[in-house]
Structure formats: structure tokens, C-alpha cells
Design a protein around this motif. Structure first.
Motif, short mmCIF file in Angstrom:
data_model
loop_
_atom_site.label_atom_id
_atom_site.label_comp_id
_atom_site.label_asym_id
_atom_site.label_seq_id
_atom_site.Cartn_x
_atom_site.Cartn_y
_atom_site.Cartn_z
N LEU A 32 21.17 -27.65 9.03
CA LEU A 32 21.50 -28.04 7.67
C LEU A 32 23.01 -28.07 7.45
O LEU A 32 23.53 -28.92 6.72
N ARG A 33 23.72 -27.13 8.07
CA ARG A 33 25.19 -27.17 7.97
C ARG A 33 25.74 -28.38 8.73
O ARG A 33 26.68 -29.02 8.29
N ARG A 34 25.14 -28.68 9.85
CA ARG A 34 25.61 -29.79 10.70
C ARG A 34 25.40 -31.13 10.02
O ARG A 34 26.19 -32.07 10.22
N LEU A 35 24.34 -31.25 9.19
CA LEU A 35 24.07 -32.51 8.52
C LEU A 35 25.22 -32.94 7.63
O LEU A 35 25.42 -34.13 7.39
N GLY A 36 25.98 -31.98 7.10
CA GLY A 36 27.12 -32.31 6.25
C GLY A 36 28.35 -32.68 7.01
O GLY A 36 29.39 -32.98 6.42
N GLY A 37 28.28 -32.69 8.34
CA GLY A 37 29.46 -32.96 9.13
C GLY A 37 29.56 -34.36 9.67
O GLY A 37 30.25 -34.60 10.66
N GLY A 38 28.87 -35.30 9.02
CA GLY A 38 28.95 -36.68 9.49
C GLY A 38 27.87 -36.99 10.50
O GLY A 38 26.93 -36.23 10.69
N PRO A 39 27.97 -38.14 11.18
CA PRO A 39 26.96 -38.56 12.15
C PRO A 39 26.73 -37.49 13.21
O PRO A 39 27.67 -36.90 13.74
N MET A 40 25.46 -37.25 13.53
CA MET A 40 25.10 -36.22 14.48
C MET A 40 24.90 -36.84 15.86
O MET A 40 23.92 -37.54 16.10
#
Length: 531
Positions: free
Chosen positions: A101-109
């Protein structure tokens, strides 16, 4: 992060569960040692003639007692094992979900093929590491001790025959080491194919209407079948490779059993080897073979755990891989912590929000916002306008920490905000996106979303969102189930439900992204007047 380091960290979190698991399984490992020695004594007394028959029943009773003791401990052993493994699974999945969920806010995965692939990693890739920490270490230590004790007993009985058994077992271990790298490649291919299939299935189900409008159902099903076939072939290759290695090693170790029988025949004829000795060797062959097979299996599991750990790490934000095995509460008995309303501290009160030089560019196309600065006071209304695609939503998401910054800073009452994603949460901030998400639950639960009902001014929030007529029209009112598997709400109702969700938290900073785009004129006028 290496899987063995991660497993040691997990073991350290639950030392008592690990110790209890090792203790209850110890009997299972050492029962064959006692059974073999008792069988040897029994058969030697039977072979000695009628004079020794008075002690036969004692040895029979001892053998039965050993086997019964193993049976009695099976249930507590399984109970301890299941609870220990369950705790580890929950801990790993909870940490992964938080990181994702934190990673989702960091742009394209990168490295993750959509939500389906992420769910596959949450479900399947947790297992090797959880087992490595829960039972593989217990099994390895127990089997290692059993192997040493059994070989010591057999050496004392007949060193020649014992030494003949060792080379095939050693060859099996060497062969497993050589083949383990190939097994890792098969596992990587299987996991990758499964993730691609799951990701495409998620996209296909999410775009059913688009597929129907385009008449592309047949093409989509064909693509899904092709990906399913690739996944089947990869999974079959992974399974066959593992089974081929396991069965090949098993055949090699069982070769030792045939050699024992060949050497035992002349020794029995000469009298240097008794019937009891032969029974002892034969009864120990299976546990010895099992021990060596397990160590080869453990080597494969360790390699697979490395693959799974790397796949799990792709779900985590950069630099937070170690958080996969962070200590966190695990609720195994159903007694969950009570929901509490976020406490508002004096420093949470908004006096002034300052944005300085905010720059956020989307990877790939470079679009976004460039050097945006503004300031707003608590209690004021700020309207952000611009043409379609000018970056209004990007600015809001970058401000709230849902997108990474290329430059700039955000200050709350003059203090820099270092972790925007963690900071801009209730009671400081609440956000209503353009396309809000509703869950298959009651309207009440969708509005409260974890907040305790007591103390929440729900009626005020619903009134601000102009939801009173909508609630009155629903069959069960606030207890009506909405969302994907409930009553379908209109676009405007979904927006106002999400708005009520934000209002009920009474935030200092309320961020609304095109809140009234799906509202009729009268409802929009009422909402803004009330707000």
C-alpha cells in the motif's frame, strides 16, 4: 535480503513457539531409534531359543509403548505446528500488504504485473519463507541429530556394512547441490507465468464492459487461454523437475539398502551378524534415507525461498525490503484491538500550509507539475482550476504523499513534512479522489471505514454530503449493503458517500478532487452551501 537471515529473524520473534514445536516433534524423530533397538533385542532373544522367551513380552510391550507414545503426541505436535506456522503467515502477509500500500503511492510499480500478480505473491510466495522459519529448521536439526545417532549405533554394530551405506548417501547430497540451481530457474519461470496470468485475469474482469463494447470477448478469452497454457507448462516443468530430482535421489539412497542385504548374507552365515542386527539395519535405512532426502529437499526449499523473498521484496518500497519480517502484532484468537478515533493533538491544528517548488513528473512521459508554490490558511477555501490534463490531480496526490516528488517541500505550520504519506492522514487530512472506492459492506461501514460509531458525528457527515434522501430511499437505510456485491449506487452517490467518509473524520485539511463532477445542479449547490 537472504531467506536464511529472514527466517532467523522470524524464529527470534516467537522463540517459545519454536521451542515448543521442536520439543513435541523430537519424539517423532527419535522413535525409530528406540524402535530399532527394541526390535533388535526382541529378534535376538527369539533366535536364541525357548530359554529367552520369558523376556519377549517385555520387549513387545516396550515397542508398543514407544509407538503409542508417538501417536499420543501427534495431536499436540500438529496443534503447535499449525499455530506457529499460522502466526508467521499472518505476520508476513500483513507486512507485505502494508508495504504494498505504501509502494502504490510511489508511482508505477516495476517488476509486478498488476494486482493479480501482487495477490499471487501475497498468497504463494509467503509459504516457502514461513515454512523455512516454522518447521524446516526444526526438521533439519532433529533429522541431523537422528542421523548422527543412528550412524553411531550402526558403526558400533558393524563398521563395514555401515561404511558401505555412507557413499550412496553422500552422492545423493552432492547431486542435490549440483541440481539446485536448475530447480531455482524452473521455480522462477513458474512464479512469473502465474503472476502474468493472474494479472491479465484481473484486468480482463475489471474491463468486461470495454471488452463487450469492442466485441473483443473472444480475443480476450484466447489471450487468457494462451497465458493459462504458459502457466500450466511452467508449473508442470517446476513440478516435474522437483519430482525428478527427489525420485532420483531417493533411488540412489535406496541403493544403499540393497548393498546392506548383499553384505549381510555372508555375515549372517558366519555368525558375526545376527538376525537382530539385520533388523536394526533395515529399520534404520528408511530414517537414514529420509534424513538425506530431507536435506536435499531443504536445499531446494532454501533456493525457492530466495526466489520468493526476492519476489516479495518487489512489493515493498525502495529501501524497505527488511520490513517484510518486521515485528508486528498478530491476532490469532480473534480478539482484535478496539477501533479508536485518531487523537487530535495541538500541533495537528492547521494554521498555515505552505507548498514550495513542488515538482512531480510521471515516469515515461515526463508530464506532471513543475515548480508549484502556494500557501493557504486554516479555515479557508482554496480552489485549484485548470484545463483537463494540466496536473490538478497530480498536484493533490503529490501534496498528500501519494506520488513521489522530484523537487520541492511541504510545510505544516512552518515545519517541514518529511513523510507526507504518513503525515496527511486523519485527523490532519482527508482526501476524496475523483473515482472513490466503495467496499461490499453496509453504507454505515463504508462511511465509518474503521472508525468507532460511538463518538462519530455520522448524521452531520451525511447531511454535509447531502445523503439524507438517498439513505431514506434505501431499503435498509444505513444497513444496506452497497459496493460491487451489493446495491449499485450512481456516480454521484458514490462521490457523496466518499465525501461523508471524509467529513466524519473532521479533518483539519479537506482535499476534494472534482467532488461534484457527477452531481446534478441542485445537489451540487446544496453540498457546497452546507460545506
Amino acid at each position: 535480503m537472504k531467506s536464511w537471515r529472514a527466517s532467523l529473524k522470524l524464529i527470534a520473534y516467537y522463540p517459545w513457539w519454536y521451542t515448543a514445536s521442536a520439543g513435541v516433534w523430537a519424539l517423532a524423530f527419535f522413535v525409530p531409534i528406540g524402535t530399532g533397538l527394541a526390535m533388535r533385542a526382541l529378534l535376538d532373544r527369539l533366535a536364541a531359543g525357548p530359554a529367552t522367551l520369558s523376556n519377549v513380552w517385555t520387549w513387545i510391550a516396550l515397542i508398543l509403548a514407544i509407538r503409542l507414545g508417538r501417536s499420543v503426541t501427534d495431536f499436540p505436535a500438529a496443534w503447535v505446528y499449525a499455530h506457529h506456522l499460522g502466526r508467521l503467515r499472518i505476520l508476513l502477509r500483513a507486512n507485505l500488504l502494508r508495504g504494498y500500500l505504501r509502494r502504490l503511492g510511489g508511482g508505477p510499480m516495476t517488476g509486478v504485473d498488476g494486482v493479480g500478480d501482487a495477490l499471487n505473491r501475497l498468497r504463494d510466495d509467503v509459504e516457502p519463507l514461513a515454512h523455512l522459519a516454522a518447521d524446516d529448521g526444526v526438521d533439519a536439526s532433529g533429522r541431523a541429530v537422528r542421523l548422527v545417532v543412528m550412524l553411531g549405533i550402526l558403526l558400533a554394530v558393524n563398521p563395514t556394512i555401515t561404511l558401505v551405506v555412507v557413499p550412496p548417501l553422500a552422492a545423493a547430497a552432492v547431486l542435490a547441490t549440483v541440481l539446485s540451481q536448475r530447480l531455482v530457474r524452473y521455480r522462477e519461470a513458474a512464479r512469473r507465468a502465474t503472476g502474468e496470468m493472474a494479472g491479465f485475469l484481473n484486468e480482463m474482469l475489471g474491463g468486461v464492459q470495454a471488452l463487450k463494447l469492442a466485441g473483443a470477448e473472444v480475443a480476450a478469452v484466447g489471450e487468457f487461454e494462451a497465458r493459462s497454457e504458459r502457466r500450466r507448462r511452467a508449473a508442470l516443468g517446476d513440478t516435474l523437475a522437483g519430482e525428478a530430482v527427489t525420485r532420483g535421489l531417493d533411488s540412489l539412497t535406496r541403493l544403499a539398502g540393497g548393498m546392506v542385504l548383499l553384505l549381510a548374507a555372508p555375515a549372517l552365515a558366519s555368525g558375526s551378524f545376527t538376525v537382530g542386527d539385520l533388523a536394526l539395519f533395515i529399520s534404520y535405512l528408511d530414517p537414514l534415507t529420509d534424513s538425506v532426502s530431507f536435506f536435499t529437499h531443504l536445499l531446494v526449499v532454501y533456493r525457492q525461498a530466495d526466489v520468493s523473498t526476492a519476489r516479495m521484496a518487489a512489493l515493498m518500497p525502495e529501501g524497505e525490503t527488511a520490513a517484510i519480517v518486521d515485528r508486528a502484532p498478530v491476532y490469532m484468537d480473534g480478539r482484535f484491538p478496539a477501533a479508536v478515533r485518531p487523537e487530535r493533538r495541538p500541533e495537528d491544528r492547521l494554521q498555515r500550509l505552505e507548498v514550495r517548488g513542488l515538482t512531480c513528473r510521471h515516469p515515461g512521459n515526463g508530464h506532471g507539475i513543475e515548480d508549484v508554490s502556494f500557501s493557504l490558511a486554516g479555515g479557508s477555501l482554496t480552489v485549484l482550476t485548470g484545463r483537463v490534463g494540466s496536473g490538478k490531480s497530480t498536484l493533490l496526490r503529490a501534496l498528500l504523499g501519494l506520488l513521489p516528488l522530484d523537487a520541492g517541500e511541504v510545510l505544516w505550520n512552518g515545519e517541514p513534512v518529511t513523510d507526507r504519506g504518513a503525515f496527511f492522514q486523519p485527523p490532519r487530512a482527508a482526501y476524496v479522489p475523483q473515482a472513490p472506492t466503495l467496499f461490499s459492506d453496509t453504507l454505515r461501514a463504508n462511511v465509518l471505514l474503521g472508525l468507532p460509531d460511538a463518538g462519530a458525528d455520522r448524521e452531520r457527515a451525511l447531511r454535509l454530503a447531502v445523503m439524507e434522501p438517498d439513505v431514506a430511499a434505501l431499503a435498509q437505510g444505513l444497513d444496506t449493503v452497497i459496493g460491487p456485491r451489493g446495491v449499485k449506487l450512481s456516480g454521484g452517490q458514490r462521490q457523496r458517500t466518499a465525501a461523508a467518509r471524509a467529513f466524519v473524520r473532521e479533518p483539519e485539511l479537506l482535499v476534494l478532487d472534482d467532488l461534484s463532477s457527477a452531481l446534478d445542479v441542485e445537489t451540487e449547490r446544496l453540498l457546497w452551501e452546507r460545506l
